[in-house]
Scaffold this motif. Structure first.
Motif, PDB file in Angstrom:
ATOM      1  N   GLU A 218       9.695   2.385  21.348  1.00  0.00           N
ATOM      2  CA  GLU A 218      10.601   2.907  20.335  1.00  0.00           C
ATOM      3  C   GLU A 218      11.988   2.286  20.406  1.00  0.00           C
ATOM      4  O   GLU A 218      12.620   2.049  19.373  1.00  0.00           O
ATOM      5  N   TYR A 219      12.488   1.990  21.584  1.00  0.00           N
ATOM      6  CA  TYR A 219      13.803   1.342  21.666  1.00  0.00           C
ATOM      7  C   TYR A 219      13.762  -0.046  21.043  1.00  0.00           C
ATOM      8  O   TYR A 219      14.710  -0.478  20.392  1.00  0.00           O
ATOM      9  N   ARG A 220      12.659  -0.758  21.244  1.00  0.00           N
ATOM     10  CA  ARG A 220      12.490  -2.063  20.594  1.00  0.00           C
ATOM     11  C   ARG A 220      12.475  -1.903  19.082  1.00  0.00           C
ATOM     12  O   ARG A 220      13.093  -2.679  18.346  1.00  0.00           O
ATOM     13  N   ARG A 223      15.997  -1.185  17.728  1.00  0.00           N
ATOM     14  CA  ARG A 223      16.823  -2.404  17.730  1.00  0.00           C
ATOM     15  C   ARG A 223      16.457  -3.320  16.561  1.00  0.00           C
ATOM     16  O   ARG A 223      17.322  -3.988  15.985  1.00  0.00           O
ATOM     17  N   TYR A 241      20.021   4.858  16.395  1.00  0.00           N
ATOM     18  CA  TYR A 241      19.329   5.699  17.379  1.00  0.00           C
ATOM     19  C   TYR A 241      19.308   7.163  16.947  1.00  0.00           C
ATOM     20  O   TYR A 241      18.367   7.896  17.263  1.00  0.00           O
ATOM     21  N   GLU A 313       8.418   3.663  26.047  1.00  0.00           N
ATOM     22  CA  GLU A 313       8.684   2.223  26.006  1.00  0.00           C
ATOM     23  C   GLU A 313       8.062   1.544  27.220  1.00  0.00           C
ATOM     24  O   GLU A 313       8.140   2.043  28.339  1.00  0.00           O
ATOM     25  N   PHE A 347      17.322  10.447  24.312  1.00  0.00           N
ATOM     26  CA  PHE A 347      16.983   9.176  23.680  1.00  0.00           C
ATOM     27  C   PHE A 347      18.220   8.535  23.064  1.00  0.00           C
ATOM     28  O   PHE A 347      18.471   7.332  23.242  1.00  0.00           O
ATOM     29  N   GLU A 350      20.648   7.265  25.808  1.00  0.00           N
ATOM     30  CA  GLU A 350      20.188   6.022  26.414  1.00  0.00           C
ATOM     31  C   GLU A 350      20.386   4.845  25.457  1.00  0.00           C
ATOM     32  O   GLU A 350      20.756   3.743  25.880  1.00  0.00           O
ATOM     33  N   GLY A 351      20.122   5.072  24.160  1.00  0.00           N
ATOM     34  CA  GLY A 351      20.336   4.014  23.173  1.00  0.00           C
ATOM     35  C   GLY A 351      21.788   3.583  23.101  1.00  0.00           C
ATOM     36  O   GLY A 351      22.095   2.383  23.042  1.00  0.00           O
ATOM     37  N   ARG A 354      22.699   1.437  25.989  1.00  0.00           N
ATOM     38  CA  ARG A 354      22.207   0.058  25.896  1.00  0.00           C
ATOM     39  C   ARG A 354      23.082  -0.818  25.006  1.00  0.00           C
ATOM     40  O   ARG A 354      23.186  -2.022  25.239  1.00  0.00           O
ATOM     41  N   SER A 363      21.437   3.794  33.651  1.00  0.00           N
ATOM     42  CA  SER A 363      20.578   4.724  32.920  1.00  0.00           C
ATOM     43  C   SER A 363      20.331   5.987  33.731  1.00  0.00           C
ATOM     44  O   SER A 363      20.200   5.943  34.957  1.00  0.00           O
TER      45      SER A 363
END
Length: 420
Positions: A218-220, A223, A241, A313, A347, A350-351, A354, A363
């Protein structure tokens, strides 16, 4: 005099919108001019360094070094060619290098160029992550890849939007101009470092190659969606995010994972040329003495370990950015899986971490990690997702990934190499 000052002040107050506009424009103009002057001073300083190295090289060698540059002019929204010609090309020419430039014309052209290149002393990629990935894939698909990977050191001029590799090859810099000049000077000085390569093979045994990271999750995905929120300006990354949490939660990615332990770094083969006397060769020819071939030692196959993965992820990353990696006798990839019980708030937090540029921002998510030499990843629903390999998108189908230790050599700054 005082009355004039009061009059000007009243005029500015009565026309505050125009005043504000011209103040902003004037401030931007001052900053722009100052930035241009500083950039030109940096270029001039590096040009002097290049001339010194060029004069030293001319005195010691009879033939100039040939460097082939694969330039992606479409990178950075078409600004790549101008950036290269303004910051890197002058240094290479001043250093007395024989420069040959190949401009790519379509997607995949860099891969074709690297695969068809006949001869050079060094190969330089001018572009971003995508161009680098194409070039190393083209090189390592060649029939003579063992030879070219050893004899053609590779340089990287970071003129794309994503330049992951350059972040650990060249010194961090507050100036983009200085970063590109550092990259060009690394090519001129000729110092290299070994770099591990990830080989990613699909079910049809087609391979692509990466140098940094494979991501799936999901983070990918978030982005990848960030550019769609361009209208939010500098806040688009953070809002992406937030918007990602407006869905069924949590988004779970399931796959079957098989893996093996880290691999040993292969030793350079020693060339043992036996010398025979004339009488020994004559005796062997008369009697047709057959020499015994060396016995091949059988290596026991290492079994695969099998696990089922359910994660927010999945990522697999090389250790090329680790300063101690080049000293290790074994090499591995670090597999990281994030838990599926991350809250929406966690979530988002953390986003935002990043996208933050703070280096000491760690993190808070407790992830699981594995050190592996190779792995096979089989997504349960591949049609619904994508991989990112060094920030380039690929369909998420079953893959077999291996680490290839010290497969390529890249030019590196002397100062960076001292810290490795």
């Amino acid at each position: 005099m005082a009355q004039r000052v009061v009059k000007i002040a009243k005029t500015l107050r009565n026309n505050w919108k125009k005043t504000t506009f011209f103040v902003l424009v004037g401030s931007y103009g001052i900053y722009y001019v100052r930035d241009r002057i500083k950039a030109n001073e940096i270029r001039a300083d590096y040009c002097k360094q290049a001339v010194i190295y060029g004069e030293e090289t001319i005195q010691t060698v009879s033939k100039p070094r040939k460097v082939t540059i694969i330039l992606n002019p479409a990178a950075r929204k078409g600004k790549a060619k101008k950036l290269f010609e303004k910051n890197a090309a002058p240094l290479l020419h001043l250093a007395g290098i024989n420069v040959e430039i190949i401009k790519t014309e379509f997607d995949g052209h860099a891969k074709d160029c690297a695969g068809a290149l006949e001869s050079t002393d060094a190969l330089v990629v001018a572009g971003g992550n995508g161009t680098v990935g194409e070039v190393i894939t083209g090189l390592l698909r060649r029939s003579d890849q063992q030879s070219v990977s050893k004899n053609w050191p590779i340089g990287f001029i970071p003129i794309g939007f994503t330049n992951t590799l350059a972040k650990f090859l060249y010194l961090d810099s507050e100036s983009e101009v200085r970063w590109m000049c550092n990259a060009a000077m690394a090519i001129i000085k000729g110092m290299t470092t070994p770099v591990d390569v990830m080989s990613i093979q699909d079910s049809e045994e087609r391979s692509v190659y990466g140098l940094s990271k494979l991501e799936w999750g999901e983070y990918r995905n978030v982005r990848d969606r960030i550019p769609k929120y361009w209208y939010l300006g500098p806040l688009k990354s953070k809002f992406a995010y937030v918007f990602a949490t407006v869905q069924e939660w949590p988004p779970v990615f399931k796959a079957h994972l098989a893996y093996r332990p880290p691999v040993d770094v292969p030793e350079e083969p020693e060339v043992n040329q036996q010398q025979y006397s004339f009488f020994s060769r004559l005796f062997s020819w008369i009697w047709r003495t057959e020499q015994k071939e060396p016995e091949i030692e059988e290596v026991e196959e290492i079994p695969w370990k099998q696990v089922d993965v359910s994660t927010l992820e999945f990522s697999a990353e090389t250790h090329n950015d680790n300063v101690e990696n080049a000293l290790k006798t074994t090499r591995s990839m670090s597999i990281e899986t994030l838990p599926t019980d991350i809250t929406k708030t966690g979530f988002i937090k953390e986003g935002w971490r990043r996208v933050s540029k703070a280096k000491d921002n760690k993190s808070e998510i407790q992830s699981e990690t594995l050190q592996v030499g190779e792995f096979k990843l089989t997504p349960v629903e591949p049609e619904a997702s994508f991989f990112s390999i060094d920030n380039e998108q690929f369909d998420a189908y079953p893959v077999h990934v291996k680490i290839l230790p010290n497969k390529l050599r890249f030019f590196i700054n002397e100062e960076t190499n001292q810290t490795r």
